[in-house]
Design a protein around this motif. Structure first.
Motif, PDB file in Angstrom:
ATOM      1  N   VAL A  63      90.627   9.442  24.524  1.00 34.64           N
ATOM      2  CA  VAL A  63      89.155   9.138  24.752  1.00 34.64           C
ATOM      3  C   VAL A  63      88.397  10.529  24.528  1.00 34.64           C
ATOM      4  N   LYS A  64      87.582  10.712  23.480  1.00 35.10           N
ATOM      5  CA  LYS A  64      87.253  12.024  23.021  1.00 35.10           C
ATOM      6  C   LYS A  64      85.622  12.099  23.211  1.00 35.10           C
ATOM      7  N   VAL A  65      85.228  13.284  23.322  1.00 35.18           N
ATOM      8  CA  VAL A  65      83.731  13.593  23.459  1.00 35.18           C
ATOM      9  C   VAL A  65      82.905  12.887  22.475  1.00 35.18           C
ATOM     10  N   ALA A  66      83.543  12.841  21.129  1.00 37.79           N
ATOM     11  CA  ALA A  66      82.752  12.045  20.292  1.00 37.79           C
ATOM     12  C   ALA A  66      82.366  10.632  20.130  1.00 37.79           C
ATOM     13  N   ASP A  67      83.160  10.125  21.110  1.00 32.58           N
ATOM     14  CA  ASP A  67      83.085   8.752  21.331  1.00 32.58           C
ATOM     15  C   ASP A  67      81.686   8.243  22.289  1.00 32.58           C
ATOM     16  N   TYR A  68      81.310   9.295  22.963  1.00 30.38           N
ATOM     17  CA  TYR A  68      80.273   9.234  24.027  1.00 30.38           C
ATOM     18  C   TYR A  68      79.036  10.233  23.788  1.00 30.38           C
ATOM     19  N   LEU A  69      79.226  11.042  22.995  1.00 25.89           N
ATOM     20  CA  LEU A  69      77.804  11.925  23.011  1.00 25.89           C
ATOM     21  C   LEU A  69      76.505  11.571  22.473  1.00 25.89           C
TER      22      LEU A  69
ATOM     23  N   ALA B 230      76.429  11.981  32.714  1.00 25.27           N
ATOM     24  CA  ALA B 230      76.219  10.514  32.778  1.00 25.27           C
ATOM     25  C   ALA B 230      77.338   9.659  31.600  1.00 25.27           C
ATOM     26  N   HIS B 231      77.380  10.621  30.614  1.00 21.35           N
ATOM     27  CA  HIS B 231      78.177  10.025  29.391  1.00 21.35           C
ATOM     28  C   HIS B 231      79.556  10.060  29.762  1.00 21.35           C
ATOM     29  N   VAL B 232      79.985  10.872  30.749  1.00 20.71           N
ATOM     30  CA  VAL B 232      81.412  11.174  31.053  1.00 20.71           C
ATOM     31  C   VAL B 232      81.704   9.862  32.002  1.00 20.71           C
ATOM     32  N   LEU B 233      80.696   9.930  32.958  1.00 19.30           N
ATOM     33  CA  LEU B 233      80.767   8.581  33.888  1.00 19.30           C
ATOM     34  C   LEU B 233      80.832   7.359  33.059  1.00 19.30           C
ATOM     35  N   LEU B 234      80.229   7.160  32.167  1.00 18.61           N
ATOM     36  CA  LEU B 234      80.179   5.899  31.479  1.00 18.61           C
ATOM     37  C   LEU B 234      81.396   5.671  30.773  1.00 18.61           C
ATOM     38  N   ALA B 235      82.046   6.856  30.289  1.00 14.62           N
ATOM     39  CA  ALA B 235      83.387   6.687  29.612  1.00 14.62           C
ATOM     40  C   ALA B 235      84.554   6.305  30.680  1.00 14.62           C
TER      41      ALA B 235
ATOM     42  N   HIS C  80      86.376   2.654  30.753  1.00 16.34           N
ATOM     43  CA  HIS C  80      87.950   2.517  30.930  1.00 16.34           C
ATOM     44  C   HIS C  80      88.381   1.982  31.969  1.00 16.34           C
ATOM     45  N   LEU C  81      88.067   2.248  33.285  1.00 12.83           N
ATOM     46  CA  LEU C  81      88.359   1.235  34.526  1.00 12.83           C
ATOM     47  C   LEU C  81      88.047  -0.247  34.154  1.00 12.83           C
ATOM     48  N   HIS C  82      86.807  -0.498  33.680  1.00 12.14           N
ATOM     49  CA  HIS C  82      86.541  -1.646  33.693  1.00 12.14           C
ATOM     50  C   HIS C  82      87.681  -2.673  32.621  1.00 12.14           C
ATOM     51  N   ASP C  83      87.801  -1.791  31.313  1.00  8.95           N
ATOM     52  CA  ASP C  83      88.813  -2.580  30.416  1.00  8.95           C
ATOM     53  C   ASP C  83      90.352  -2.463  31.031  1.00  8.95           C
ATOM     54  N   THR C  84      90.446  -1.577  31.716  1.00  7.53           N
ATOM     55  CA  THR C  84      91.786  -1.879  32.296  1.00  7.53           C
ATOM     56  C   THR C  84      92.131  -2.838  33.288  1.00  7.53           C
TER      57      THR C  84
END
Length: 142
Positions: free
Chosen positions: A4-10, A121-126, A130-134
């Motif tokens: 999961v990259k920074v680009a996915d959540y910035l 907040a973006h990092v927490l969202l990621a 991820h945890l929700h999907d898992t």
């Protein structure tokens, strides 16, 4: 999670400032945006500094005591902003944010031009996604 990259959540449309902007105008932009700070850009969209709420509070407090303000962003900005790469892992950024003070990092290309910003907040969202999907993928096999 390493993939999961920074680009996915910035945030591609952050509040930004220019060095010659009056502090009062910068404060208005911060208040309207809800960001805790933002990159200062030159005319080529390169990051040349960073302005935080804390920087603004110090200068506005000083202006209140003097009953006037003549400050501009370049007077108070951090002139050595720490930019991150859009290909950095969210885990790397989370580790930096857990140890370092910045709540928000400018995301820049290899030439130092702003792409966006990444916040706590973006990092927490990621992490949350991820945890929700898992969790959901684990329940499918039960």
């Amino acid at each position: 999670m390493q993939s999961v990259k920074v680009a996915d959540y910035l945030n591609h449309r952050p509040v930004t400032f220019n060095a010659n902007m009056r502090i009062e105008m910068a404060v208005e932009k911060l208040l309207q945006s809800g960001q805790s700070g933002g990159p200062v850009l030159d005319d080529n969209h390169k990051v040349i500094g960073f302005l935080s709420e804390q920087d603004c509070i110090k200068k506005m407090l000083e202006a209140t005591y003097q009953n006037e303000s003549h400050s501009i962003v370049s007077d108070v900005m951090n002139k050595n902003p720490v930019c991150v790469n859009p290909e950095d892992s969210i885990l790397q950024i989370a580790d930096r944010m857990s140890n370092d003070k910045p709540k928000l990092y400018p995301v820049c290309d290899e030439d130092g031009r702003l792409i966006g910003v990444i916040t706590r907040a973006h990092v927490l969202l990621a992490f949350d996604k991820h945890l929700h999907d898992t969790y959901e993928s684990g329940n499918r096999f039960v």
